[in-house]
Scaffold this motif. Structure first.
Motif, PDB file in Angstrom:
ATOM      1  N   LYS A  35     -23.346  -4.148  51.634  1.00  0.00           N
ATOM      2  CA  LYS A  35     -22.384  -3.046  51.676  1.00  0.00           C
ATOM      3  C   LYS A  35     -21.087  -3.458  51.002  1.00  0.00           C
ATOM      4  O   LYS A  35     -20.762  -4.642  50.896  1.00  0.00           O
ATOM      5  CB  LYS A  35     -22.077  -2.628  53.121  1.00  0.00           C
ATOM      6  CG  LYS A  35     -23.280  -2.147  53.912  1.00  0.00           C
ATOM      7  CD  LYS A  35     -23.786  -0.805  53.419  1.00  0.00           C
ATOM      8  CE  LYS A  35     -24.918  -0.294  54.300  1.00  0.00           C
ATOM      9  NZ  LYS A  35     -25.453   0.998  53.813  1.00  0.00           N
ATOM     10  N   CYS A  36     -20.330  -2.482  50.550  1.00  0.00           N
ATOM     11  CA  CYS A  36     -19.001  -2.718  50.000  1.00  0.00           C
ATOM     12  C   CYS A  36     -17.969  -2.207  50.995  1.00  0.00           C
ATOM     13  O   CYS A  36     -17.982  -1.017  51.358  1.00  0.00           O
ATOM     14  CB  CYS A  36     -18.827  -2.018  48.654  1.00  0.00           C
ATOM     15  SG  CYS A  36     -17.189  -2.263  47.906  1.00  0.00           S
ATOM     16  N   LEU A  37     -17.121  -3.106  51.454  1.00  0.00           N
ATOM     17  CA  LEU A  37     -16.050  -2.754  52.377  1.00  0.00           C
ATOM     18  C   LEU A  37     -14.749  -2.631  51.607  1.00  0.00           C
ATOM     19  O   LEU A  37     -14.308  -3.591  50.968  1.00  0.00           O
ATOM     20  CB  LEU A  37     -15.904  -3.819  53.465  1.00  0.00           C
ATOM     21  CG  LEU A  37     -14.705  -3.648  54.406  1.00  0.00           C
ATOM     22  CD1 LEU A  37     -14.972  -2.527  55.411  1.00  0.00           C
ATOM     23  CD2 LEU A  37     -14.368  -4.945  55.129  1.00  0.00           C
ATOM     24  N   GLY A  38     -14.136  -1.461  51.639  1.00  0.00           N
ATOM     25  CA  GLY A  38     -12.830  -1.270  51.034  1.00  0.00           C
ATOM     26  C   GLY A  38     -11.750  -1.640  52.036  1.00  0.00           C
ATOM     27  O   GLY A  38     -11.750  -1.130  53.155  1.00  0.00           O
ATOM     28  N   LEU A  39     -10.860  -2.543  51.648  1.00  0.00           N
ATOM     29  CA  LEU A  39      -9.786  -2.993  52.533  1.00  0.00           C
ATOM     30  C   LEU A  39      -8.453  -2.551  51.958  1.00  0.00           C
ATOM     31  O   LEU A  39      -8.111  -2.897  50.826  1.00  0.00           O
ATOM     32  CB  LEU A  39      -9.827  -4.519  52.679  1.00  0.00           C
ATOM     33  CG  LEU A  39      -8.803  -5.159  53.619  1.00  0.00           C
ATOM     34  CD1 LEU A  39      -9.003  -4.681  55.055  1.00  0.00           C
ATOM     35  CD2 LEU A  39      -8.894  -6.681  53.552  1.00  0.00           C
ATOM     36  N   VAL A  40      -7.701  -1.777  52.734  1.00  0.00           N
ATOM     37  CA  VAL A  40      -6.436  -1.228  52.238  1.00  0.00           C
ATOM     38  C   VAL A  40      -5.313  -1.523  53.222  1.00  0.00           C
ATOM     39  O   VAL A  40      -5.543  -1.750  54.411  1.00  0.00           O
ATOM     40  CB  VAL A  40      -6.530   0.295  51.991  1.00  0.00           C
ATOM     41  CG1 VAL A  40      -7.590   0.613  50.954  1.00  0.00           C
ATOM     42  CG2 VAL A  40      -6.827   1.050  53.286  1.00  0.00           C
ATOM     43  N   GLY A  41      -4.107  -1.485  52.720  1.00  0.00           N
ATOM     44  CA  GLY A  41      -2.913  -1.735  53.517  1.00  0.00           C
ATOM     45  C   GLY A  41      -1.760  -2.052  52.587  1.00  0.00           C
ATOM     46  O   GLY A  41      -1.957  -2.538  51.476  1.00  0.00           O
ATOM     47  N   HIS A  42      -0.564  -1.758  53.047  1.00  0.00           N
ATOM     48  CA  HIS A  42       0.614  -2.049  52.228  1.00  0.00           C
ATOM     49  C   HIS A  42       0.800  -3.558  52.087  1.00  0.00           C
ATOM     50  O   HIS A  42       0.192  -4.349  52.811  1.00  0.00           O
ATOM     51  CB  HIS A  42       1.866  -1.427  52.862  1.00  0.00           C
ATOM     52  CG  HIS A  42       1.896   0.067  52.821  1.00  0.00           C
ATOM     53  ND1 HIS A  42       1.737   0.775  51.648  1.00  0.00           N
ATOM     54  CD2 HIS A  42       2.066   0.999  53.811  1.00  0.00           C
ATOM     55  CE1 HIS A  42       1.813   2.081  51.902  1.00  0.00           C
ATOM     56  NE2 HIS A  42       2.003   2.240  53.205  1.00  0.00           N
ATOM     57  N   ASN A  43       1.645  -3.972  51.152  1.00  0.00           N
ATOM     58  CA  ASN A  43       1.991  -5.381  51.017  1.00  0.00           C
ATOM     59  C   ASN A  43       2.529  -5.902  52.347  1.00  0.00           C
ATOM     60  O   ASN A  43       3.360  -5.254  52.987  1.00  0.00           O
ATOM     61  CB  ASN A  43       3.042  -5.581  49.926  1.00  0.00           C
ATOM     62  CG  ASN A  43       2.487  -5.329  48.532  1.00  0.00           C
ATOM     63  OD1 ASN A  43       1.282  -5.360  48.322  1.00  0.00           O
ATOM     64  ND2 ASN A  43       3.375  -5.095  47.574  1.00  0.00           N
ATOM     65  N   GLY A  44       2.043  -7.076  52.758  1.00  0.00           N
ATOM     66  CA  GLY A  44       2.462  -7.636  54.034  1.00  0.00           C
ATOM     67  C   GLY A  44       1.618  -7.195  55.211  1.00  0.00           C
ATOM     68  O   GLY A  44       1.893  -7.599  56.352  1.00  0.00           O
ATOM     69  N   ALA A  45       0.560  -6.421  54.954  1.00  0.00           N
ATOM     70  CA  ALA A  45      -0.283  -5.930  56.044  1.00  0.00           C
ATOM     71  C   ALA A  45      -1.180  -7.021  56.618  1.00  0.00           C
ATOM     72  O   ALA A  45      -1.700  -6.876  57.728  1.00  0.00           O
ATOM     73  CB  ALA A  45      -1.137  -4.753  55.561  1.00  0.00           C
ATOM     74  N   GLY A  46      -1.391  -8.106  55.851  1.00  0.00           N
ATOM     75  CA  GLY A  46      -2.240  -9.196  56.321  1.00  0.00           C
ATOM     76  C   GLY A  46      -3.518  -9.360  55.537  1.00  0.00           C
ATOM     77  O   GLY A  46      -4.327 -10.237  55.848  1.00  0.00           O
ATOM     78  N   LYS A  47      -3.711  -8.569  54.497  1.00  0.00           N
ATOM     79  CA  LYS A  47      -4.958  -8.611  53.722  1.00  0.00           C
ATOM     80  C   LYS A  47      -5.163  -9.983  53.069  1.00  0.00           C
ATOM     81  O   LYS A  47      -6.251 -10.562  53.152  1.00  0.00           O
ATOM     82  CB  LYS A  47      -4.952  -7.516  52.641  1.00  0.00           C
ATOM     83  CG  LYS A  47      -4.713  -6.108  53.147  1.00  0.00           C
ATOM     84  CD  LYS A  47      -4.861  -5.067  52.055  1.00  0.00           C
ATOM     85  CE  LYS A  47      -3.958  -5.296  50.853  1.00  0.00           C
ATOM     86  NZ  LYS A  47      -2.523  -5.210  51.206  1.00  0.00           N
ATOM     87  N   SER A  48      -4.135 -10.494  52.421  1.00  0.00           N
ATOM     88  CA  SER A  48      -4.279 -11.767  51.715  1.00  0.00           C
ATOM     89  C   SER A  48      -4.531 -12.920  52.679  1.00  0.00           C
ATOM     90  O   SER A  48      -5.343 -13.822  52.395  1.00  0.00           O
ATOM     91  CB  SER A  48      -3.031 -12.053  50.869  1.00  0.00           C
ATOM     92  OG  SER A  48      -2.913 -11.115  49.820  1.00  0.00           O
TER      93      SER A  48
END
Length: 258
Positions: A35-48
Protein backbone atom coordinates in the motif's frame (compact mmCIF):
# COMPACT_ATOMS: atom_id res chain seq x y z
CA UNK A 1 -1.93 -14.51 10.02
CA UNK A 2 0.51 -15.46 7.26
CA UNK A 3 3.73 -13.58 6.52
CA UNK A 4 2.25 -12.24 3.32
CA UNK A 5 -0.64 -10.71 5.27
CA UNK A 6 1.49 -9.03 7.91
CA UNK A 7 1.76 -5.24 7.82
CA UNK A 8 5.10 -4.06 6.46
CA UNK A 9 5.67 -1.89 9.50
CA UNK A 10 3.90 -1.18 12.78
CA UNK A 11 4.69 1.63 15.21
CA UNK A 12 3.27 1.72 18.71
CA UNK A 13 3.58 4.67 21.08
CA UNK A 14 6.66 6.10 19.39
CA UNK A 15 7.95 9.28 21.03
CA UNK A 16 11.07 11.38 20.56
CA UNK A 17 12.29 14.58 22.19
CA UNK A 18 15.18 16.92 21.45
CA UNK A 19 15.88 18.57 24.79
CA UNK A 20 12.70 20.33 25.82
CA UNK A 21 11.16 19.98 22.36
CA UNK A 22 8.74 17.08 21.98
CA UNK A 23 9.10 16.16 18.29
CA UNK A 24 6.94 13.00 18.46
CA UNK A 25 4.36 12.06 21.04
CA UNK A 26 2.93 8.54 21.19
CA UNK A 27 2.64 7.88 17.45
CA UNK A 28 0.89 4.60 16.63
CA UNK A 29 0.68 3.77 12.94
CA UNK A 30 0.44 0.75 10.65
CA UNK A 31 1.87 0.70 7.12
CA UNK A 32 0.15 -2.07 5.19
CA UNK A 33 2.09 -4.31 2.83
CA UNK A 34 1.58 -3.37 -0.80
CA UNK A 35 0.00 0.00 0.00
CA UNK A 36 0.98 3.64 -0.40
CA UNK A 37 0.54 5.75 2.72
CA UNK A 38 0.32 9.49 2.16
CA UNK A 39 1.76 11.41 5.11
CA UNK A 40 0.88 15.09 5.43
CA UNK A 41 1.41 17.87 7.94
CA UNK A 42 2.83 21.35 8.14
CA UNK A 43 6.55 21.95 8.69
CA UNK A 44 7.40 20.96 12.25
CA UNK A 45 4.58 18.42 12.48
CA UNK A 46 7.05 15.58 13.14
CA UNK A 47 7.13 13.91 9.72
CA UNK A 48 10.90 14.12 9.26
CA UNK A 49 11.62 12.86 12.78
CA UNK A 50 9.31 9.91 12.23
CA UNK A 51 10.94 9.06 8.89
CA UNK A 52 14.42 9.28 10.43
CA UNK A 53 13.34 6.77 13.06
CA UNK A 54 11.96 4.41 10.42
CA UNK A 55 15.17 4.74 8.41
CA UNK A 56 17.32 4.00 11.46
CA UNK A 57 18.92 7.46 11.57
CA UNK A 58 17.28 8.24 14.93
CA UNK A 59 16.17 6.09 17.83
CA UNK A 60 12.86 6.65 19.60
CA UNK A 61 12.86 7.55 23.29
CA UNK A 62 9.79 5.36 23.77
CA UNK A 63 7.67 2.96 21.76
CA UNK A 64 8.16 -0.12 19.62
CA UNK A 65 8.72 -0.82 15.93
CA UNK A 66 7.70 -4.06 14.26
CA UNK A 67 9.09 -4.94 10.83
CA UNK A 68 7.20 -7.78 9.18
CA UNK A 69 5.85 -8.81 12.59
CA UNK A 70 9.25 -8.81 14.31
CA UNK A 71 10.02 -6.35 17.11
CA UNK A 72 13.17 -4.39 16.31
CA UNK A 73 15.32 -2.71 18.94
CA UNK A 74 18.16 -0.29 18.27
CA UNK A 75 17.42 0.01 14.56
CA UNK A 76 20.32 1.48 12.58
CA UNK A 77 20.55 2.70 8.99
CA UNK A 78 22.38 -0.50 8.06
CA UNK A 79 19.90 -2.82 9.77
CA UNK A 80 16.93 -0.93 8.29
CA UNK A 81 18.40 -1.33 4.81
CA UNK A 82 18.93 -5.05 5.41
CA UNK A 83 15.26 -5.26 6.35
CA UNK A 84 14.38 -3.68 3.02
CA UNK A 85 13.66 -0.13 4.21
CA UNK A 86 14.91 2.72 2.02
CA UNK A 87 14.44 6.43 2.49
CA UNK A 88 14.86 9.26 -0.01
CA UNK A 89 15.06 12.46 1.98
CA UNK A 90 14.37 15.89 0.54
CA UNK A 91 18.00 16.79 1.25
CA UNK A 92 19.78 14.76 -1.42
CA UNK A 93 22.67 12.56 -0.32
CA UNK A 94 24.50 11.68 -3.53
CA UNK A 95 28.27 12.09 -3.38
CA UNK A 96 28.93 14.88 -5.91
CA UNK A 97 32.46 13.69 -6.75
CA UNK A 98 31.25 10.20 -7.71
CA UNK A 99 29.57 9.05 -10.89
CA UNK A 100 25.97 7.85 -11.01
CA UNK A 101 27.20 4.23 -11.11
CA UNK A 102 29.60 4.80 -8.21
CA UNK A 103 26.79 6.34 -6.15
CA UNK A 104 24.72 3.23 -6.79
CA UNK A 105 27.58 1.08 -5.57
CA UNK A 106 27.69 3.06 -2.28
CA UNK A 107 24.29 1.54 -1.45
CA UNK A 108 25.35 -1.90 -2.68
CA UNK A 109 28.89 -2.68 -1.44
CA UNK A 110 28.39 -6.29 -2.56
CA UNK A 111 28.99 -5.06 -6.12
CA UNK A 112 32.74 -5.56 -6.30
CA UNK A 113 35.47 -7.25 -8.24
CA UNK A 114 36.44 -6.88 -11.88
CA UNK A 115 33.84 -4.93 -13.85
CA UNK A 116 31.91 -3.63 -10.83
CA UNK A 117 31.41 -0.19 -12.40
CA UNK A 118 29.70 -1.75 -15.40
CA UNK A 119 27.44 -3.85 -13.18
CA UNK A 120 26.59 -0.89 -10.96
CA UNK A 121 25.93 1.25 -14.03
CA UNK A 122 23.57 -1.34 -15.46
CA UNK A 123 21.74 -1.67 -12.12
CA UNK A 124 21.03 2.04 -11.80
CA UNK A 125 20.54 2.55 -15.55
CA UNK A 126 17.91 -0.18 -15.76
CA UNK A 127 16.02 1.28 -12.81
CA UNK A 128 16.15 4.78 -14.27
CA UNK A 129 14.72 3.32 -17.48
CA UNK A 130 11.88 1.71 -15.55
CA UNK A 131 10.93 4.78 -13.53
CA UNK A 132 11.78 7.59 -15.93
CA UNK A 133 11.58 6.26 -19.49
CA UNK A 134 13.27 8.61 -21.94
CA UNK A 135 15.67 10.06 -19.37
CA UNK A 136 19.12 11.20 -20.56
CA UNK A 137 21.19 10.30 -17.47
CA UNK A 138 24.40 8.36 -18.14
CA UNK A 139 25.82 6.01 -15.48
CA UNK A 140 29.29 7.48 -16.05
CA UNK A 141 28.11 11.08 -15.45
CA UNK A 142 29.41 12.84 -12.35
CA UNK A 143 26.65 13.62 -9.86
CA UNK A 144 28.02 17.16 -9.54
CA UNK A 145 27.36 17.74 -13.24
CA UNK A 146 23.69 16.80 -13.01
CA UNK A 147 20.88 19.26 -12.41
CA UNK A 148 19.07 19.07 -9.06
CA UNK A 149 16.14 17.38 -10.77
CA UNK A 150 18.33 14.69 -12.33
CA UNK A 151 20.11 14.12 -9.03
CA UNK A 152 16.73 13.56 -7.45
CA UNK A 153 15.87 11.07 -10.19
CA UNK A 154 19.09 9.15 -9.52
CA UNK A 155 18.50 9.11 -5.78
CA UNK A 156 14.96 7.83 -6.24
CA UNK A 157 16.03 5.15 -8.71
CA UNK A 158 18.84 4.04 -6.39
CA UNK A 159 16.35 3.54 -3.55
CA UNK A 160 14.41 1.00 -5.61
CA UNK A 161 17.44 -1.08 -6.64
CA UNK A 162 18.03 -4.50 -5.08
CA UNK A 163 21.02 -6.87 -5.24
CA UNK A 164 22.05 -10.27 -3.88
CA UNK A 165 18.53 -11.57 -3.54
CA UNK A 166 17.58 -8.74 -1.21
CA UNK A 167 13.97 -7.77 -0.74
CA UNK A 168 12.54 -4.28 -0.87
CA UNK A 169 9.78 -3.85 1.71
CA UNK A 170 9.30 -0.13 2.31
CA UNK A 171 10.40 2.98 0.41
CA UNK A 172 9.96 6.37 2.05
CA UNK A 173 9.75 9.25 -0.39
CA UNK A 174 10.09 12.69 1.22
CA UNK A 175 8.85 15.39 -1.18
CA UNK A 176 10.05 13.30 -4.14
CA UNK A 177 8.62 15.55 -6.84
CA UNK A 178 9.91 18.85 -5.43
CA UNK A 179 12.60 19.17 -8.11
CA UNK A 180 10.91 17.19 -10.89
CA UNK A 181 9.01 18.60 -13.83
CA UNK A 182 5.40 17.56 -14.41
CA UNK A 183 6.28 14.70 -16.77
CA UNK A 184 8.89 13.04 -14.56
CA UNK A 185 6.68 13.52 -11.49
CA UNK A 186 3.85 11.64 -13.21
CA UNK A 187 6.28 8.92 -14.29
CA UNK A 188 7.47 8.44 -10.72
CA UNK A 189 4.02 8.35 -9.16
CA UNK A 190 2.74 5.94 -11.82
CA UNK A 191 5.75 3.70 -11.14
CA UNK A 192 4.99 3.72 -7.39
CA UNK A 193 1.44 2.56 -8.10
CA UNK A 194 2.81 -0.34 -10.17
CA UNK A 195 5.56 -1.21 -7.69
CA UNK A 196 3.23 -1.59 -4.72
CA UNK A 197 1.36 -4.27 -6.65
CA UNK A 198 4.43 -6.46 -6.04
CA UNK A 199 4.01 -6.10 -2.26
CA UNK A 200 6.38 -3.18 -1.71
CA UNK A 201 4.99 -0.48 0.57
CA UNK A 202 5.56 3.25 0.17
CA UNK A 203 5.25 6.31 2.36
CA UNK A 204 4.67 9.41 0.26
CA UNK A 205 5.34 12.70 2.02
CA UNK A 206 4.26 15.67 -0.03
CA UNK A 207 2.93 19.19 0.39
CA UNK A 208 1.18 18.62 -2.96
CA UNK A 209 -2.13 17.43 -1.57
CA UNK A 210 -3.39 16.51 -5.03
CA UNK A 211 -0.55 13.99 -5.38
CA UNK A 212 -1.33 12.46 -2.00
CA UNK A 213 -5.04 12.16 -2.77
CA UNK A 214 -4.48 10.77 -6.28
CA UNK A 215 -1.77 8.20 -5.57
CA UNK A 216 -2.20 7.05 -1.95
CA UNK A 217 -4.28 4.19 -0.57
CA UNK A 218 -4.26 5.51 2.99
CA UNK A 219 -3.54 8.89 4.54
CA UNK A 220 -2.07 9.88 7.90
CA UNK A 221 -2.16 13.48 9.14
CA UNK A 222 0.36 14.81 11.68
CA UNK A 223 0.24 17.97 13.77
CA UNK A 224 2.56 19.05 16.59
CA UNK A 225 4.29 15.67 16.80
CA UNK A 226 1.07 13.70 17.00
CA UNK A 227 -0.91 11.60 14.57
CA UNK A 228 -4.28 13.39 14.43
CA UNK A 229 -6.06 11.34 11.76
CA UNK A 230 -5.67 8.19 9.69
CA UNK A 231 -7.89 6.42 7.23
CA UNK A 232 -8.41 5.30 3.65
CA UNK A 233 -7.91 7.99 1.04
CA UNK A 234 -11.66 8.02 0.37
CA UNK A 235 -12.18 9.55 3.83
CA UNK A 236 -10.35 12.71 2.85
CA UNK A 237 -10.45 15.58 0.40
CA UNK A 238 -8.23 18.62 0.01
CA UNK A 239 -10.26 20.78 2.39
CA UNK A 240 -10.44 18.14 5.12
CA UNK A 241 -6.66 17.69 4.97
CA UNK A 242 -6.10 21.43 5.27
CA UNK A 243 -8.51 21.60 8.21
CA UNK A 244 -6.93 18.64 9.99
CA UNK A 245 -3.40 19.99 9.58
CA UNK A 246 -4.66 23.26 11.07
CA UNK A 247 -6.50 21.59 13.95
CA UNK A 248 -9.99 20.95 12.61
CA UNK A 249 -11.84 17.63 12.58
CA UNK A 250 -14.38 16.10 10.21
CA UNK A 251 -15.85 13.07 11.98
CA UNK A 252 -18.66 12.93 9.44
CA UNK A 253 -16.07 11.97 6.80
CA UNK A 254 -15.11 8.81 8.68
CA UNK A 255 -11.74 10.19 9.70
CA UNK A 256 -10.21 8.32 12.62
CA UNK A 257 -9.13 11.26 14.75
CA UNK A 258 -6.79 10.86 17.66
Amino acid sequence: MTALMRPALELSGVSRSFGAVRALSGVTLTIEAGKCLGLVGHNGAGKSTLMNILAGALRPDQGTLLFDGQTMDNVTVASAQKLGVRCVFQELSLCPNLTVAENARVLHPSIKGLGWRKRAGKLIGDMLDRIFPGHDIKPEALAADLSIGRRQMVEIARAFTVTDGGQLRLVILDEPTSSLDATTARQLLAFVREEIKTGVSCILISHMLGEVLDYSDQIAVMKNGQLVATGPVSDFDRQSLVDLMSGGEHPDRGVHAR
